[in-house]
Scaffold this active site. Structure first.
Site: not given
Ligand code: ADP
Ligand code: ZN
Ligand code: MG
Length: 594
Positions: A201-204, A207, A421-422
């Site tokens: 998912p986004p923001g994980t 990148t 459940h899990e």
């Molecule tokens: P995605 O590409 O999955 O959407 P990003 O890598 O662009 O996520 O994450 C955006 C920012 O959020 C990163 O630059 C960092 O500052 C923070 N971030 C996201 N995931 C992590 C993580 N697992 N550990 C540390 N910082 C994170």
């Molecule tokens: Zn189940």
């Molecule tokens: Mg990204």
């Protein structure tokens, strides 16, 4: 996408308006110039005669050109003999005596007008050129800037900057070794994937993880985003891909990162307007990926949160044939991520980041980074140098309010339900001898599932024993059973489990011949309808038999959960705190509450 569109159209409107203004200015200029250039001509003698008659009211002298206004309001222009005005010392005083208003202007310079025309032409062509540049190829230089910027940045991010995704980190670690010494790796016959797909998912941190691989391996990081490719005119996306890989081949070893792969990599044959362009771009990407040898030191990493819509051609061997899941962080992961970002601001020693992590279930890494940032901003606004727990509380509310993240966070009751459940699934799986060993249990929402119980198949399995399938059904029933026993409730959360177990039982009866009563026959039941070769009464017996098998699984699950209540409860309670348990954690709890 929408944001980009608005920016672009604003730009276009601005350019259009500027162009229009210029056009109007040019038109006015020409009109004026023509008015200037075409006054009524008069003979010099006419002027002298009018002067004698006292009919001239005013005169404008510019060099040898004389514009005069008669008392009746008409005007005319005439040219005096060369230097007439200066050579006749009586002329001007004579005018004054006759009560003629005299005005002297610098001799009219035709070129002044021409400069103006040239200036307008240059501005006009410039504006037009700029507009075309922005609309068409403006993005090509933008890509070059981006790749270069990313190059420089690459070395600064390492694995230490990424937290909460330990499994993903583990899976990409060998890429680092390969990128450091691609030649040596190829020499010992190591098989290195050309393409790795980061799914999550986004923001994980997809990148971020890709960047950190480049940072760890100290190789250039070439960045491009799928969405950049598709908003361009036909052929430009493909040429950008070509350029990107041309650039990549210049390096000893490097990472080519394509963000939002789904923007270009959607299954082909869509009907959207941009689909032809996307198809060209996608084909070019496939060509490029097939075009370099595995030992060339190029690793293509792509990120997506929609692997399901990708064109299957992208996932074939030699392309993105390895998938790495980058999931939302659990409690421990969130705490580590908070620590990483809290290091960049001054946080009060009394702030318990673990407590903050507890209060932010479902937050992604990006949201946690944002949380720390908001907390710091709140401190600054309150005139403090140090970020306090109060700042974090405020920031949390703010982050929770924004975005559409509400869907990700569960209510407390949902969390409890999910935990039991899990745990039900997990305990049943742990105690059935024919089941695959447990790998992980989590109550972190992922996709549409609120929680997951993962088993690890031992080796590749192509056939399944009847005992294995029966165990599978019992495990699937374990979730519903635990909810009933501990919470005295049934929820729709078990819907998928029920569907899957019914399907397994149906196939056992109709395809695998595992029902002693019905024997080893293929009972066709296409799409739940009775197909050919099955009579009404047989269909009824099939239904009964399927029901019988599922109910047996249900009973097995009920007995296990009932007998191991302590273990299920302990696991659920632990899950509510730590959110995920690995194989060892599960074993430990089962041992403790035996
Ligand atoms: P995605 O590409 O999955 O959407 P990003 O890598 O662009 O996520 O994450 C955006 C920012 O959020 C990163 O630059 C960092 O500052 C923070 N971030 C996201 N995931 C992590 C993580 N697992 N550990 C540390 N910082 C994170
Ligand atoms: Zn189940
Ligand atoms: Mg990204």
């Amino acid at each position: 996408m929408f944001g980009k569109w608005t920016r672009r159209s604003t730009l276009l409107v601005a350019i259009g308006a500027a162009g229009l203004l210029l056009l109007i200015a040019a038109a006015l200029f020409i009109v004026r110039r023509q008015a200037d250039a075409a006054p009524v001509r008069a003979a010099f003698s006419d002027l002298l005669r009018d002067l004698d008659r006292g009919a001239v009211a005013g005169i404008v002298i510019s060099g040898d050109e004389l514009d005069f206004t008669r008392r009746d309001g008409t005007t005319a222009r005439t040219t005096a003999p060369a230097n007439y005005v200066t050579a006749n010392p009586d002329f001007i005083p004579g005018l004054a005596r006759k009560d003629v208003r005299i005005d002297v202007k610098a001799p009219r310079d035709q070129s002044a007008y021409d400069y103006g025309a040239v200036l307008i032409a240059v501005l006009f062509v410039g504006t037009l050129g700029f507009a075309l540049y922005r609309m068409n190829s403006g993005r090509i230089p933008a890509l070059e800037n981006k790749t270069r910027a990313a190059d420089r940045e690459a070395s600064t991010v390492t694995f230490d900057d990424v937290a909460g995704v330990d499994e993903a980190k583990e899976e990409v670690r060998e890429l680092v070794d390969f990128l450091r010494e691609p030649g040596r790796f190829a020499g010992i016959g190591g098989r290195i994937p050309k393409g790795v797909l980061l799914v999550g998912p986004p923001g994980t941190g997809k990148t971020l993880l890709a960047r950190s691989i480049a940072g760890e391996a100290r190789v250039p990081f070439l960045f491009a985003s799928g969405s950049d490719f598709v908003e361009m005119y036909a052929g430009v996306g493909a040429s950008r891909i070509r350029k990107l890989f041309k650039d990549a081949r210049r390096h000893q070893a490097c990472i080519v990162f394509i963000d939002e792969l789904d923007a270009v990599g959607r299954s082909r044959g869509g009907t959207s307007l941009s689909h032809e362009e996307r198809e060209q771009t996608l084909n070019q990407l496939l060509v490029e990926m097939d075009g370099f040898a595995p030992n060339q030191g190029i690793v293509v990493i792509a990120a997506t949160n929609r692997p399901d819509i990708l064109d299957p051609a992208l996932l074939r061997p030699g392309r993105f044939d390895r998938q790495v899941t980058v999931g939302a962080p659990d409690l421990k992961g969130r705490e580590q991520i908070l620590r990483i970002h809290a290091k960049k601001v001054a946080v009060d020693d009394r702030v318990d980041l673990r407590q903050v992590a507890r209060g932010t279930p479902g937050f992604s890494g990006a949201e946690l980074a944002n949380l720390v940032n908001e907390a710091a901003l709140h401190a600054v606004r309150s005139g403090r140098q140090i970020v306090t727990g109060g700042d974090f509380d405020q920031a949390r509310d703010k982050v929770l309010m924004g975005a559409e993240r509400k869907s990700l966070t569960m209510s407390e009751h949902e969390r409890v339900t999910c935990a039991y459940h899990e745990s039900g699934h997990a305990v049943v799986a742990a105690l059935l001898p024919h089941a695959d060993p447990l790998h992980k249990v989590t109550i972190i929402p992922r996709g549409r599932a609120l929680g997951v119980t993962m088993q690890l198949p031992e080796g590749d399995r192509h056939t399944h024993t009847r005992e294995f399938l029966e165990a599978q059904i019992a495990i699937l029933m374990g979730g519903r059973v635990a909810e009933e026993i501990f919470l005295r409730q049934m929820t729709s959360g078990a819907g998928n489990d029920i569907e899957r177990s019914t399907e397994i039982a149906r196939r056992m009866v109709c395809e695998f011949g595992m029902s002693p009563n019905l024997g080893p026959l293929a009972y066709r039941q296409a799409d739940g309808e009775r197909g050919a070769g099955i009579s009404e009464s047989t269909a009824q017996r099939v239904d009964e038999e399927v029901r019988e098998i599922v109910m047996r699984g249900y009973e097995t699950a009920r007995q296990i959960v009932d007998k191991r209540r302590a273990a299920v409860r302990a696991m659920a309670e632990e899950l509510l705190v730590v959110e995920s348990l690995d194989a060892e954690g599960i074993r430990e709890i089962l041992g403790r509450s035996a």
